[in-house]
Motif scaffolding. Structure first.
Motif, short mmCIF file in Angstrom:
data_model
loop_
_atom_site.label_atom_id
_atom_site.label_comp_id
_atom_site.label_asym_id
_atom_site.label_seq_id
_atom_site.Cartn_x
_atom_site.Cartn_y
_atom_site.Cartn_z
N GLU A 46 12.76 -34.53 35.16
CA GLU A 46 13.25 -33.35 35.15
C GLU A 46 13.87 -32.84 33.78
N ARG A 74 11.75 -30.83 28.55
CA ARG A 74 13.25 -30.40 28.59
C ARG A 74 14.19 -31.18 27.73
N ASP A 76 18.18 -31.05 26.80
CA ASP A 76 19.24 -30.54 26.74
C ASP A 76 20.28 -30.82 25.51
N PHE A 81 20.68 -25.66 28.00
CA PHE A 81 19.49 -26.08 28.52
C PHE A 81 18.77 -25.74 27.63
N TRP A 83 14.15 -26.02 26.55
CA TRP A 83 12.81 -26.59 26.72
C TRP A 83 12.29 -26.39 25.43
N CYS A 105 13.59 -18.02 38.39
CA CYS A 105 12.94 -18.87 37.53
C CYS A 105 12.89 -18.14 36.22
N CYS A 106 12.59 -18.84 34.98
CA CYS A 106 12.27 -18.16 33.74
C CYS A 106 10.73 -18.22 33.48
N ILE A 121 15.40 -23.56 36.70
CA ILE A 121 16.51 -24.20 36.40
C ILE A 121 17.29 -25.08 37.29
N ASP A 123 19.44 -27.09 37.79
CA ASP A 123 21.11 -27.17 37.50
C ASP A 123 21.64 -26.18 38.13
N LEU A 131 20.89 -16.50 37.64
CA LEU A 131 20.54 -16.54 36.28
C LEU A 131 20.97 -15.46 35.71
N TYR A 149 18.98 -21.89 27.06
CA TYR A 149 19.87 -20.97 28.16
C TYR A 149 21.07 -21.69 28.03
N LYS A 151 24.74 -22.99 28.89
CA LYS A 151 25.22 -23.35 29.98
C LYS A 151 26.29 -22.58 30.57
#
Length: 182
Positions: A46, A74, A76, A81, A83, A105-106, A121, A123, A131, A149, A151
């Motif tokens: 992940e 990914r 972090d 977050f 990617w 989702c993105c 995502i 988490d 989102l 992104y 947090k």
């Protein structure tokens, strides 16, 4: 310099996390579930570097994907977050990053229609948080697209609590690793 924490859940899932001892930052997170026959399944990465197939296995000798293909991973930071998609040579103006709220989702698109990727995502799903398109940003450098992104405060607070708990846990020593059967 790293601390590895292994979780076993009641539903049979396993999670292994690795933290940098100096910064407390998450380096990798992997999940696996039991397969249909009750054995351990393959690890799904992940967070962190995707696992590469073992060198010399029969599968890797027969067919191999191109080294110029985009690589999605990914990584972090403490506050976001992040990617990274390597091997994307197009200029920054070509990319469009958006949030699909109904699909949670993105989405990464290119105007030249050469790359398309949807990613969740997890988490935010675990904490059941919405989102936020305003928390999403991106940059492009050295053929790598970096998507960030920020947090949410709920996740930052939960991670701070987790770090406090992890500091209380004593590390297992190699001496105590003998498995005692009953």
């Amino acid at each position: 310099g790293k601390r590895k924490v292994h979780y076993l859940f009641e539903d049979g899932k396993e999670m292994a996390e690795e933290y940098d001892m100096k910064t407390g930052q998450l380096v990798s997170r992997k999940w696996r579930e039991k397969n249909a026959l009750g054995g351990s399944g393959k690890w799904q990465v992940e967070v962190g570097e995707p696992t590469s197939p073992l060198v010399g296995t029969l599968e890797s000798e027969l067919i191999k994907e191109s080294s110029s293909n985009p690589v999605f991973m990914r990584k972090d930071t403490l506050t976001s977050f992040q990617w990274r998609i390597r091997n994307l040579p197009y200029p920054k103006e070509v990319y469009s990053i958006s949030v699909e709220e109904e699909q949670r989702c993105c989405v990464v698109r290119t105007t030249n229609k050469k790359y398309y990727k949807k990613f969740p995502i997890p988490d935010l799903d675990r904490y059941q948080l919405p989102l936020d398109a305003a928390a999403l940003s991106f940059t492009h450098a050295n053929n790598t697209l970096i998507i960030t992104y920020q947090k949410p405060k709920e996740i930052l607070a939960a991670e701070e609590e987790l770090q406090k708990e992890l500091k209380k846990i004593k590390a297992a020593n190699d001496d105590d690793s003998e498995c005692k059967t009953q």
